[in-house]
Design a protein around this motif. Structure first.
Motif, PDB file in Angstrom:
ATOM      1  N   ASN A   1       9.958 -19.949   3.170  1.00  0.00           N
ATOM      2  CA  ASN A   1       8.995 -21.033   2.595  1.00  0.00           C
ATOM      3  C   ASN A   1       9.273 -22.472   3.585  1.00  0.00           C
ATOM      4  N   ALA A   2      10.401 -22.485   3.828  1.00  0.00           N
ATOM      5  CA  ALA A   2      10.816 -23.961   4.735  1.00  0.00           C
ATOM      6  C   ALA A   2      10.253 -23.791   6.199  1.00  0.00           C
ATOM      7  N   LYS A   3       9.647 -22.779   6.425  1.00  0.00           N
ATOM      8  CA  LYS A   3       8.837 -22.812   7.817  1.00  0.00           C
ATOM      9  C   LYS A   3       7.355 -22.454   7.558  1.00  0.00           C
ATOM     10  N   ASN A   4       6.941 -22.297   6.356  1.00  0.00           N
ATOM     11  CA  ASN A   4       5.577 -21.784   6.003  1.00  0.00           C
ATOM     12  C   ASN A   4       5.348 -20.602   6.806  1.00  0.00           C
ATOM     13  N   THR A   5       6.293 -19.499   6.873  1.00  0.00           N
ATOM     14  CA  THR A   5       5.998 -18.363   7.583  1.00  0.00           C
ATOM     15  C   THR A   5       6.259 -17.111   6.751  1.00  0.00           C
ATOM     16  N   VAL A   6       5.384 -16.139   6.931  1.00  0.00           N
ATOM     17  CA  VAL A   6       5.333 -14.864   6.281  1.00  0.00           C
ATOM     18  C   VAL A   6       5.661 -13.862   7.587  1.00  0.00           C
ATOM     19  N   TYR A   7       6.479 -12.779   7.046  1.00  0.00           N
ATOM     20  CA  TYR A   7       6.774 -11.741   8.216  1.00  0.00           C
ATOM     21  C   TYR A   7       6.351 -10.211   7.721  1.00  0.00           C
ATOM     22  N   LEU A   8       6.138  -9.319   8.618  1.00  0.00           N
ATOM     23  CA  LEU A   8       6.187  -8.093   8.108  1.00  0.00           C
ATOM     24  C   LEU A   8       6.982  -7.301   8.950  1.00  0.00           C
ATOM     25  N   GLN A   9       8.173  -6.758   8.537  1.00  0.00           N
ATOM     26  CA  GLN A   9       8.946  -5.692   9.173  1.00  0.00           C
ATOM     27  C   GLN A   9       8.356  -4.584   8.988  1.00  0.00           C
ATOM     28  N   MET A  10       7.940  -3.836  10.051  1.00  0.00           N
ATOM     29  CA  MET A  10       7.575  -2.512   9.915  1.00  0.00           C
ATOM     30  C   MET A  10       8.677  -1.588  10.875  1.00  0.00           C
ATOM     31  N   ASN A  11       9.158  -0.601   9.984  1.00  0.00           N
ATOM     32  CA  ASN A  11       9.753   0.341  10.645  1.00  0.00           C
ATOM     33  C   ASN A  11       9.155   1.737  10.561  1.00  0.00           C
ATOM     34  N   ASN A  12       9.913   2.609  11.235  1.00  0.00           N
ATOM     35  CA  ASN A  12       9.143   3.937  11.161  1.00  0.00           C
ATOM     36  C   ASN A  12       7.750   4.063  11.433  1.00  0.00           C
ATOM     37  N   LEU A  13       7.478   3.264  12.452  1.00  0.00           N
ATOM     38  CA  LEU A  13       5.972   3.496  12.790  1.00  0.00           C
ATOM     39  C   LEU A  13       5.454   4.674  12.993  1.00  0.00           C
ATOM     40  N   LYS A  14       4.309   4.665  12.531  1.00  0.00           N
ATOM     41  CA  LYS A  14       3.281   6.103  12.662  1.00  0.00           C
ATOM     42  C   LYS A  14       2.011   5.823  13.374  1.00  0.00           C
ATOM     43  N   PRO A  15       1.548   6.720  14.379  1.00  0.00           N
ATOM     44  CA  PRO A  15       0.275   6.632  15.010  1.00  0.00           C
ATOM     45  C   PRO A  15      -0.783   5.920  14.066  1.00  0.00           C
ATOM     46  N   GLU A  16      -0.956   6.373  12.793  1.00  0.00           N
ATOM     47  CA  GLU A  16      -1.873   6.000  11.810  1.00  0.00           C
ATOM     48  C   GLU A  16      -1.772   4.514  11.522  1.00  0.00           C
TER      49      GLU A  16
ATOM     50  N   ALA B   1       0.786  -1.016  -0.188  1.00  0.00           N
ATOM     51  CA  ALA B   1      -0.011  -0.171  -0.153  1.00  0.00           C
ATOM     52  C   ALA B   1       0.654   1.327  -0.163  1.00  0.00           C
ATOM     53  N   ASP B   2       0.526   2.503  -0.653  1.00  0.00           N
ATOM     54  CA  ASP B   2       1.191   3.520  -0.677  1.00  0.00           C
ATOM     55  C   ASP B   2       1.568   4.117   0.582  1.00  0.00           C
ATOM     56  N   SER B   3       0.736   3.868   1.593  1.00  0.00           N
ATOM     57  CA  SER B   3       0.914   4.373   2.804  1.00  0.00           C
ATOM     58  C   SER B   3       2.110   3.832   3.638  1.00  0.00           C
ATOM     59  N   VAL B   4       2.404   2.707   3.210  1.00  0.00           N
ATOM     60  CA  VAL B   4       3.488   1.855   4.088  1.00  0.00           C
ATOM     61  C   VAL B   4       4.934   1.464   3.158  1.00  0.00           C
ATOM     62  N   LYS B   5       4.845   1.789   2.019  1.00  0.00           N
ATOM     63  CA  LYS B   5       5.857   1.747   0.902  1.00  0.00           C
ATOM     64  C   LYS B   5       7.065   2.560   1.669  1.00  0.00           C
ATOM     65  N   GLY B   6       8.120   1.669   1.541  1.00  0.00           N
ATOM     66  CA  GLY B   6       9.305   2.456   2.048  1.00  0.00           C
ATOM     67  C   GLY B   6       9.510   2.316   3.807  1.00  0.00           C
TER      68      GLY B   6
END
Length: 121
Positions: free
Chosen positions: A73-88, A60-65
């Motif tokens: 794939n070996a662990k059937n796991t997906v991650y979401l690394q979230m940096n520079n988090l904002k209140p929104e 999404a444009d709001s989180v790009k960058g």
């Protein structure tokens, strides 16, 4: 049946980082795609990031960058690394998986239970 277990949510100050994890289990023949959605209170659920079996990512444009989706794939796991988090960014985050249970079959989708991310200002 496929089960998704999410973890990694919590409370963080603006500018901080969190890493969400989502582990899939079950008789999965193959994974079509994985994604993260979020739903803030009073808002509709929106797509945040997605990754295909081929490794193509979309944001999404709001989180790009700021956010990065990845998978192990070996662990059937997906991650979401979230940096520079904002209140929104405050919302309940849900992982979603599209899977094939057999060769040549249709892709079925499953949702994780959600994990709360709260970003304070």
């Amino acid at each position: 049946q496929v089960q998704l277990v999410e973890s990694g949510g919590g409370l963080v100050q603006a500018g901080g980082s969190l890493r969400l994890s989502c582990v899939a289990s079950g008789n999965i023949f193959s994974i079509n795609a994985l994604a993260w959605f979020r739903q803030a209170r009073g808002n509709q659920r929106e797509a945040v990031a997605a990754i295909t079996s081929g490794g193509t990512t979309n944001y999404a444009d709001s989180v790009k960058g700021r956010f990065t989706i990845s998978r192990d794939n070996a662990k059937n796991t997906v991650y979401l690394q979230m940096n520079n988090l904002k209140p929104e960014d405050t919302a309940v985050y849900y992982c979603k998986i599209w899977v094939y249970m057999e060769a040549g079959g249709r892709s079925d989708d499953y949702w994780g239970q959600g994990t709360q991310v709260t970003v304070s200002s």
